[in-house]
Enzyme design. Structure first.
Site, PDB file in Angstrom:
ATOM      1  CG  ASP A 129      -0.257   0.008   2.485  1.00  0.00           C
ATOM      2  OD1 ASP A 129       0.838   0.019   2.478  1.00  0.00           O
ATOM      3  OD2 ASP A 129      -0.756  -0.037   3.725  1.00  0.00           O
ATOM      4  CG  HIS A 130       3.523   2.462   2.919  1.00  0.00           C
ATOM      5  ND1 HIS A 130       2.321   1.895   3.519  1.00  0.00           N
ATOM      6  CD2 HIS A 130       4.002   3.387   3.871  1.00  0.00           C
ATOM      7  CE1 HIS A 130       2.333   2.429   4.671  1.00  0.00           C
ATOM      8  NE2 HIS A 130       3.148   3.275   4.833  1.00  0.00           N
ATOM      9  CG  ASP A 194       1.828   1.763   9.201  1.00  0.00           C
ATOM     10  OD1 ASP A 194       2.428   2.195   8.190  1.00  0.00           O
ATOM     11  OD2 ASP A 194       1.092   2.589   9.802  1.00  0.00           O
ATOM     12  NE  ARG A 476       2.090  10.063  12.234  1.00  0.00           N
ATOM     13  CZ  ARG A 476       2.347   8.966  12.758  1.00  0.00           C
ATOM     14  NH1 ARG A 476       3.052   8.476  11.733  1.00  0.00           N
ATOM     15  NH2 ARG A 476       2.133   8.395  13.588  1.00  0.00           N
ATOM     16  CB  SER A 671       6.363   6.694  10.610  1.00  0.00           C
ATOM     17  OG  SER A 671       6.849   5.445  10.110  1.00  0.00           O
ATOM     18  NE  ARG A 673       8.953   6.456   8.347  1.00  0.00           N
ATOM     19  CZ  ARG A 673       8.621   7.655   7.848  1.00  0.00           C
ATOM     20  NH1 ARG A 673       9.245   8.640   7.443  1.00  0.00           N
ATOM     21  NH2 ARG A 673       7.302   7.990   7.543  1.00  0.00           N
TER      22      ARG A 673
END
Length: 782
Positions: A129-130, A194, A476, A671, A673
């Site tokens: 999806d990213h 995520d 965000r 995030s 990440r």
């Protein structure tokens, strides 16, 4: 309480390892083209097991439990002996499943490959999806993404097949919407790579965002560690009505708690007001709990969840949840660490921003605030959708606003984009006419993906540096997040308010009181939005986009081209050499807010998420240097010249100089990440010293063998000079709860000594000593 429990066979179907549609009518299954392939045994915890663990813990603690505690403690690895103290002890947990989006799955799967294990131990899925950039419209953007990202998609698909991970192809939808539709259920514990994984709390699950290394632990069958969360109770009374939406609940709570007020806690909603919120509305509220730093958020099981489960083909799970309903709500008399009370009758529509998701304004006041602060009033773009607000109900309410304007001959003054949350949502809103209404009012329907919410937006209507305003239904709104333009003022609100403001074209419009003017001069007011909670004709599943892993993938190959600039197999980080860390150079002293977007930017950098060396070229390029208030301009103390942060770090590493980063409050918010932790480690960093950390980032740093440390006295931040050398001492006796010492050597020859605190436990100290959690996992295999 009934001791009713599903048989293993039925549970594997109900909670199976990647079924696209579960327990659906023959006609619906035929329409969905579902392959009811062989389900793998799941490491789920049945309700009977959950109940057993809760009973053990309740007897030990001898007190009523919150819902959060029931689900978390119900997943303890050792409920008899686990030390439990909210906010202090580390819990060893057995989550039920893992979900990864494609940007983070690359590094997670690369780490899993490095572990040497043959297959994942719990049901796991990858969601593409990213990596789909919003440019023209859904179909064309998806086709382009498949071409541009073919190497990455092939890697993820083949790695999923080899190691037993389900694969949701590009175009399937956003990870959190897919989880809600297929995998979340009341009482589940799910971890996802995520930060908006808490979306699943809308279905009564404890769903927590983590870094990829945490996901590898769970996929490897190792107990997963989490600091025992505190519990913040939000008591809801009254009823949502009119222009007020579920989004306004979390926008209001964000204003109360701020971006770090939920750190270390689960936010648990309860009270009579809960029943006025739809299941997907509850998911919206839980989703954006990430913006207050919360570990996760959760709602108690109720009839709205039951209906959603039934509508998404999981009636059997709903039936069992009904049997165990006492387990899926808080005990009477349970105690919260903090209580917030919200009367939904009095709650007004909100809009938060710009530049931070906790700057809350009632919609009625934002125009005046904009004029006072010099924020542009003109709305250039309105964007609805995202993992936060892309449900059937969201789209229906937005369409009801759009239709009123169309009926009067009006279209959007601003550009308008629509992002469906999943293929199922896209197909259903197209069938039911919502897509046509949103298109007719001026909207462009984008691909079923994250798109502009995460910076995957090829925006061309303003130049970089041009001051402008956008309004979104996202979660965000940090500087430059959506479009890489630091001058874009992004505001977060509900889809229906976005639609109204896109039609009006200005922030200075309150749909509750203000009038629009039709082309014929007629003045009219928009009526409050309405939209069905769920489709009366059931969902249209659309195209089948799920790939189930084969029963045995051991003979399959996963190839990574050594010449690839997008994928790179990992080399182990070096072990701690047994000595204190001496004379480390301050790489950068960061000033103010430093999110994971500042540390490892997304947008165009997403394409390098599987190549550690290449993506390290974005390390801290968005952080503000306290020395000169500049971005990506720091002094190289070997050459005396100024350069980009990654370039100077590489130069220090090449010359054998270790370095540290010094930061401010809530460092690493945003995030999940883990690249924001991997990059400093890869480029020679040893420690990150700040006033305070965001939860996920602090854990990610520990996993990669770095030292996340906090000033015992936050004002000690001011004592550190950009050209200091720092030694960290006490590592030979490194122990939980025992502070370390920092010695600052200033360029004028003077020295100062500071106390640095840490939150390492015994296991995490072993990660540091081994060089990383992955190194430690390998040591334990031998």
């Amino acid at each position: 309480m009934a001791t009713y429990c599903l048989t293993v066979a039925r549970l594997q179907l109900a909670l199976g390892h990647g079924a696209r549609r579960l327990h659906i009518s023959t006609a619906y299954r035929a329409k969905a083209k579902v392959s009811m392939s062989r389900f793998e045994p799941s490491s789920f915890i049945s309700y009977e097991k959950l109940q057993s663990n809760v009973d053990i813990v309740r007897k030990r603690l001898n007190r009523p439990l919150t819902l959060s505690e029931k689900i978390v403690y119900g997943h303890l690895d050792d409920p008899h002996n686990q030390e439990i103290d909210r906010g202090r002890t580390y819990l060893r947990l057995r989550p039920d499943r893992v979900a990864m989006q494609d940007a983070t799955a690359q590094m997670a799967m690369l780490q899993f490959i490095s572990s040497g294990l043959p297959r994942v131990a719990v049901p796991s899925t990858i969601h593409c999806d990213h990596l789909i950039e919003a440019q023209i419209g859904g179909a064309k953007d998806l086709a382009r993404a498949k071409e541009v990202n073919q190497e990455v998609y092939n890697f993820l698909s083949s790695a999923g097949a080899k190691y037993g991970v389900g694969f949701w192809k590009p175009g399937s939808g956003i990870i959190h919407q897919i989880i809600l539709e297929n995998y979340a259920y009341p009482g589940v514990m799910l971890i996802g790579t995520d930060s908006h994984t808490p979306n699943g709390g809308g279905l009564g699950g404890i769903c927590i965002g983590v870094g990829g290394a945490d996901a590898v632990d769970v996929m490897a069958g190792i107990p997963w560690e989490l600091k025992c969360p505190k519990v913040i109770g939000v008591k809801l009374t009254g009823t949502l009505s009119g222009w007020t939406s579920p989004k306004d609940v979390i926008l209001k709570v964000a204003g109360i708690l701020t971006v770090k007020g939920g750190t270390g806690a689960i936010v648990e909603y309860h009270g009579p007001g809960v029943d006025s919120i739809s299941c997907t509305g509850m998911a919206t509220i839980c989703n954006m709990g990430a913006e207050i730093g919360a570990t996760t958020s959760v709602f108690p099981y109720n009839h709205r969840m039951r209906t959603y489960l039934e509508k998404t083909g999981r009636a059997e799970i709903a039936a069992v949840a009904d049997e165990y309903s006492d387990l899926l709500v808080p005990d009477k008399g349970c105690e919260y660490d903090q209580i917030i009370e919200l009367n939904l009758d009095e709650l007004k529509p909100h809009i938060n921003g710009p530049f931070t998701p906790d700057l809350a304004h009632p919609v009625s006041e934002v125009g005046a605030a904009a004029q006072k602060n010099g924020w542009p009033l003109e709305v250039k773009v309105g964007l609805i959708g995202s993992c936060t607000n892309s449900s059937y109900e969201d789209m229906g309410r937005a369409a009801s606003v759009a239709k009123q304007a169309l009926d009067k001959g009006l279209k959007c003054k601003a550009q308008f984009t629509v992002t469906p949350g999943s293929e199922q949502i896209r197909a259903t809103i197209e069938r039911d006419g919502y897509s046509k209404i949103l298109g007719d009012v001026g909207g462009v329907v984008l691909a079923n993906a994250c798109g502009p919410c995460i910076g995957q937006w090829d925006r061309r209507d303003v130049k970089k540096g041009e001051k402008n305003t956008i309004v979104t239904s996202f979660n965000r709104n940090f500087t430059a997040r959506n479009d890489a333009n630091p001058a874009t003022h992004a505001f977060v609100t509900s889809p229906e308010i976005v639609t109204a403001l896109a039609i009006a074209g200005t922030l200075n419009f309150n749909p509750e009181t203000d009038y629009l003017t039709a082309p014929n001069g007629e003045k009219f007011k928009l009526e409050p939005p309405n939209g069905d909670e769920l489709p009366s004709k059931d969902f249209d599943p659309g195209q089948d986009t799920y790939q189930h892993p084969p029963a045995d993938g051991s003979s399959l190959k996963v190839n990574v081209n050594p010449q690839s600039n997008r994928l790179q197999l990992l080399e182990p980080f070096d072990k701690w050499n047994g000595n204190d860390l001496e004379n480390m150079q301050v790489l950068i002293k960061v000033k103010g807010k430093c999110t994971t977007d500042h540390i490892s930017a997304a947008g165009p950098w997403l394409k390098f998420r599987g190549h550690l060396d290449n993506i390290s070229n974005n390390m801290l390029i968005g952080a503000v240097n306290s020395e000169n208030d500049a971005v990506n301009k720091i002094k190289n103390h070997l050459t005396g010249e100024y350069g980009g942060v990654p370039d100077v770090a590489r130069h220090y590493k090449a010359n054998g100089i270790s370095w540290v980063v010094v930061g401010d409050d809530n460092y690493g918010e945003g995030s999940s990440r883990e690249h924001a932790a991997l990059e400093p480690r890869h480029l020679g960093g040893r420690a990150i010293i700040v006033k305070s950390f965001a939860r996920i980032h602090e854990t990610n740093l520990k996993k990669q063998g770095l030292l996340p440390l906090t000033f015992n006295n936050p004002s000690d931040y001011d004592k550190i000079r950009p050209d200091d050398k720092i030694s960290i001492r006490g590592l030979k006796s490194f122990a939980p709860g025992k502070p370390l010492t920092a010695v600052l050597k200033h360029s004028d020859g003077t020295e100062e000594t500071l106390q640095l605190n840490h939150s390492f436990n015994e296991t995490q100290i072993q990660w540091f000593q081994a060089g990383s959690a992955l190194n430690r996992m390998k040591e334990m295999q031998h």
